[in-house]
Design a protein around this motif. Sequence first.
Motif, PDB file in Angstrom:
ATOM      1  N   THR A 114     -31.101 -38.197  29.017  1.00 32.05           N
ATOM      2  CA  THR A 114     -29.947 -39.068  28.840  1.00 32.05           C
ATOM      3  C   THR A 114     -28.699 -38.399  29.377  1.00 32.05           C
ATOM      4  OG1 THR A 114     -28.854 -40.568  27.289  1.00 32.05           O
ATOM      5  CG2 THR A 114     -29.265 -38.327  26.507  1.00 32.05           C
ATOM      6  N   VAL A 115     -27.616 -39.144  29.381  1.00 30.31           N
ATOM      7  CA  VAL A 115     -26.318 -38.648  29.840  1.00 30.31           C
ATOM      8  C   VAL A 115     -25.354 -38.706  28.665  1.00 30.31           C
ATOM      9  CG1 VAL A 115     -24.377 -39.110  31.393  1.00 30.31           C
ATOM     10  CG2 VAL A 115     -26.724 -39.405  32.206  1.00 30.31           C
ATOM     11  N   VAL A 116     -24.654 -37.592  28.423  1.00 30.36           N
ATOM     12  CA  VAL A 116     -23.671 -37.519  27.346  1.00 30.36           C
ATOM     13  C   VAL A 116     -22.384 -36.883  27.865  1.00 30.36           C
ATOM     14  CG1 VAL A 116     -25.316 -37.441  25.427  1.00 30.36           C
ATOM     15  CG2 VAL A 116     -24.632 -35.316  26.526  1.00 30.36           C
ATOM     16  N   SER A 117     -21.278 -37.250  27.226  1.00 24.95           N
ATOM     17  CA  SER A 117     -19.979 -36.654  27.537  1.00 24.95           C
ATOM     18  C   SER A 117     -19.518 -35.861  26.328  1.00 24.95           C
ATOM     19  CB  SER A 117     -18.955 -37.743  27.851  1.00 24.95           C
ATOM     20  OG  SER A 117     -19.325 -38.434  29.012  1.00 24.95           O
ATOM     21  N   GLY A 118     -18.667 -34.888  26.574  1.00 26.77           N
ATOM     22  CA  GLY A 118     -18.140 -34.078  25.481  1.00 26.77           C
ATOM     23  C   GLY A 118     -17.483 -32.824  26.008  1.00 26.77           C
ATOM     24  N   ILE A 119     -17.562 -31.762  25.188  1.00 29.43           N
ATOM     25  CA  ILE A 119     -16.916 -30.486  25.512  1.00 29.43           C
ATOM     26  C   ILE A 119     -17.949 -29.368  25.517  1.00 29.43           C
ATOM     27  CG2 ILE A 119     -15.206 -28.773  24.748  1.00 29.43           C
ATOM     28  CD1 ILE A 119     -13.838 -31.307  25.525  1.00 29.43           C
ATOM     29  N   LEU A 120     -17.981 -28.608  26.609  1.00 26.94           N
ATOM     30  CA  LEU A 120     -18.785 -27.388  26.674  1.00 26.94           C
ATOM     31  C   LEU A 120     -17.906 -26.234  26.225  1.00 26.94           C
ATOM     32  CD1 LEU A 120     -21.357 -25.805  27.581  1.00 26.94           C
ATOM     33  CD2 LEU A 120     -20.176 -25.475  29.765  1.00 26.94           C
ATOM     34  N   GLU A 121     -18.367 -25.501  25.221  1.00 25.59           N
ATOM     35  CA  GLU A 121     -17.675 -24.275  24.802  1.00 25.59           C
ATOM     36  C   GLU A 121     -18.472 -23.105  25.344  1.00 25.59           C
ATOM     37  OE1 GLU A 121     -15.934 -24.192  20.820  1.00 25.59           O
ATOM     38  OE2 GLU A 121     -16.767 -26.218  20.597  1.00 25.59           O
ATOM     39  N   TYR A 122     -17.813 -22.315  26.170  1.00 24.88           N
ATOM     40  CA  TYR A 122     -18.445 -21.191  26.856  1.00 24.88           C
ATOM     41  C   TYR A 122     -17.837 -19.913  26.305  1.00 24.88           C
ATOM     42  CZ  TYR A 122     -19.951 -18.274  30.817  1.00 24.88           C
ATOM     43  OH  TYR A 122     -20.517 -17.315  31.606  1.00 24.88           O
ATOM     44  N   ASN A 123     -18.669 -19.079  25.651  1.00 28.01           N
ATOM     45  CA  ASN A 123     -18.173 -17.875  24.993  1.00 28.01           C
ATOM     46  C   ASN A 123     -19.271 -16.820  24.982  1.00 28.01           C
ATOM     47  OD1 ASN A 123     -17.376 -15.897  23.152  1.00 28.01           O
ATOM     48  ND2 ASN A 123     -16.449 -17.351  21.740  1.00 28.01           N
ATOM     49  N   LEU A 124     -19.221 -15.907  25.925  1.00 26.80           N
ATOM     50  CA  LEU A 124     -20.195 -14.820  25.970  1.00 26.80           C
ATOM     51  C   LEU A 124     -19.703 -13.599  25.209  1.00 26.80           C
ATOM     52  CD1 LEU A 124     -21.339 -14.969  29.707  1.00 26.80           C
ATOM     53  CD2 LEU A 124     -22.332 -16.112  27.731  1.00 26.80           C
ATOM     54  N   ILE A 125     -18.488 -13.651  24.655  1.00 28.50           N
ATOM     55  CA  ILE A 125     -17.872 -12.521  23.975  1.00 28.50           C
ATOM     56  C   ILE A 125     -18.284 -12.447  22.510  1.00 28.50           C
ATOM     57  CG2 ILE A 125     -15.668 -11.427  23.378  1.00 28.50           C
ATOM     58  CD1 ILE A 125     -16.187 -11.604  26.431  1.00 28.50           C
ATOM     59  N   ASN A 126     -18.093 -13.546  21.787  1.00 26.92           N
ATOM     60  CA  ASN A 126     -18.338 -13.605  20.356  1.00 26.92           C
ATOM     61  C   ASN A 126     -19.784 -14.014  20.101  1.00 26.92           C
ATOM     62  OD1 ASN A 126     -18.375 -14.015  17.621  1.00 26.92           O
ATOM     63  ND2 ASN A 126     -16.686 -15.469  17.589  1.00 26.92           N
ATOM     64  N   GLU A 127     -20.562 -13.107  19.548  1.00 22.38           N
ATOM     65  CA  GLU A 127     -21.972 -13.388  19.334  1.00 22.38           C
ATOM     66  C   GLU A 127     -22.247 -14.178  18.059  1.00 22.38           C
ATOM     67  OE1 GLU A 127     -24.432  -9.969  19.954  1.00 22.38           O
ATOM     68  OE2 GLU A 127     -23.271  -9.356  21.700  1.00 22.38           O
ATOM     69  N   ALA A 128     -21.200 -14.593  17.344  1.00 18.33           N
ATOM     70  CA  ALA A 128     -21.389 -15.379  16.125  1.00 18.33           C
ATOM     71  C   ALA A 128     -21.864 -16.790  16.446  1.00 18.33           C
ATOM     72  CB  ALA A 128     -20.093 -15.445  15.327  1.00 18.33           C
ATOM     73  N   GLY A 129     -21.497 -17.304  17.597  1.00 16.19           N
ATOM     74  CA  GLY A 129     -21.895 -18.655  17.997  1.00 16.19           C
ATOM     75  C   GLY A 129     -22.906 -18.601  19.116  1.00 16.19           C
ATOM     76  N   PHE A 130     -23.010 -19.694  19.839  1.00 11.38           N
ATOM     77  CA  PHE A 130     -23.895 -19.745  20.995  1.00 11.38           C
ATOM     78  C   PHE A 130     -23.064 -19.548  22.251  1.00 11.38           C
ATOM     79  CE2 PHE A 130     -26.018 -22.169  17.713  1.00 11.38           C
ATOM     80  CZ  PHE A 130     -27.265 -21.566  17.728  1.00 11.38           C
ATOM     81  N   PRO A 131     -23.591 -18.861  23.246  1.00 14.33           N
ATOM     82  CA  PRO A 131     -22.823 -18.625  24.471  1.00 14.33           C
ATOM     83  C   PRO A 131     -22.386 -19.914  25.162  1.00 14.33           C
ATOM     84  CG  PRO A 131     -24.762 -17.219  24.412  1.00 14.33           C
ATOM     85  CD  PRO A 131     -24.883 -18.177  23.266  1.00 14.33           C
TER      86      PRO A 131
END
Length: 158
Positions: free
Chosen positions: A54-71
Motif C-alpha cells: 500500500t501507499v501511506v503518507s506521514g513523517i520519517l524520523e531518521y535518528n542513528l544517534i539515539n539508540e532508544a528508538g528506531f533508526p
Amino acid sequence: MKNKLVSLTVAAALSLTGVSAYAAPAAKASTKPATPLKIGTTDNDGMTTYKGKTVVSGILEYNLINEAGFPAEFTVDSKSKAMIPKVPKTNYPTQFALDSENPQIERLKLNKKKCYRIPMTIEIDGYYSSSYEGESDGANLLKIIKKGTPVLTNCNVG
C-alpha cells in the motif's frame, strides 16, 4: 523559406505553450488508488502479518544517534491510517520501523551524525505488527514516492 516558417511556428508554439511542437504528448500516468493492507495471520507469539502492499503518507524520523528508538521510524498521517488496519483497533498513532540501510533511504544522502524529520509518501509491503507491549511494528520500504524537505531535529528524544 519553408524551413524558416517551420522554425517560426515551432518557436511560437514553444513561447505560447511552454512545450515544443516536436515534443511527444505526455503519457497518462496510471495512478490507481492505494488499497488498504489485508490482515493476515497471527502466530502464537502475537505477531500479525499483513498481506499486500500500500501507499501511506506521514513523517520519517531518521535518528542513528539515539539508540532508544528506531533508526528509521515512520509515523502514518491521519489520512493514511486506514491503509493499515490494526488488530486490535487502537487510538495510538500508526508507527512502524523501516530498515535504515534500505537503498531508498540511503539515496536521501542524509548525514548520519544528524537527525531528521522528513514528510513523505511511501509504498510499503511486508507489514507486521506485534500485540505485545514494547514490541514494534515494521514494514519493507519499496519506494519513496514523494519527499518533502528534511528538517533537522533533536537526536536525544525518546
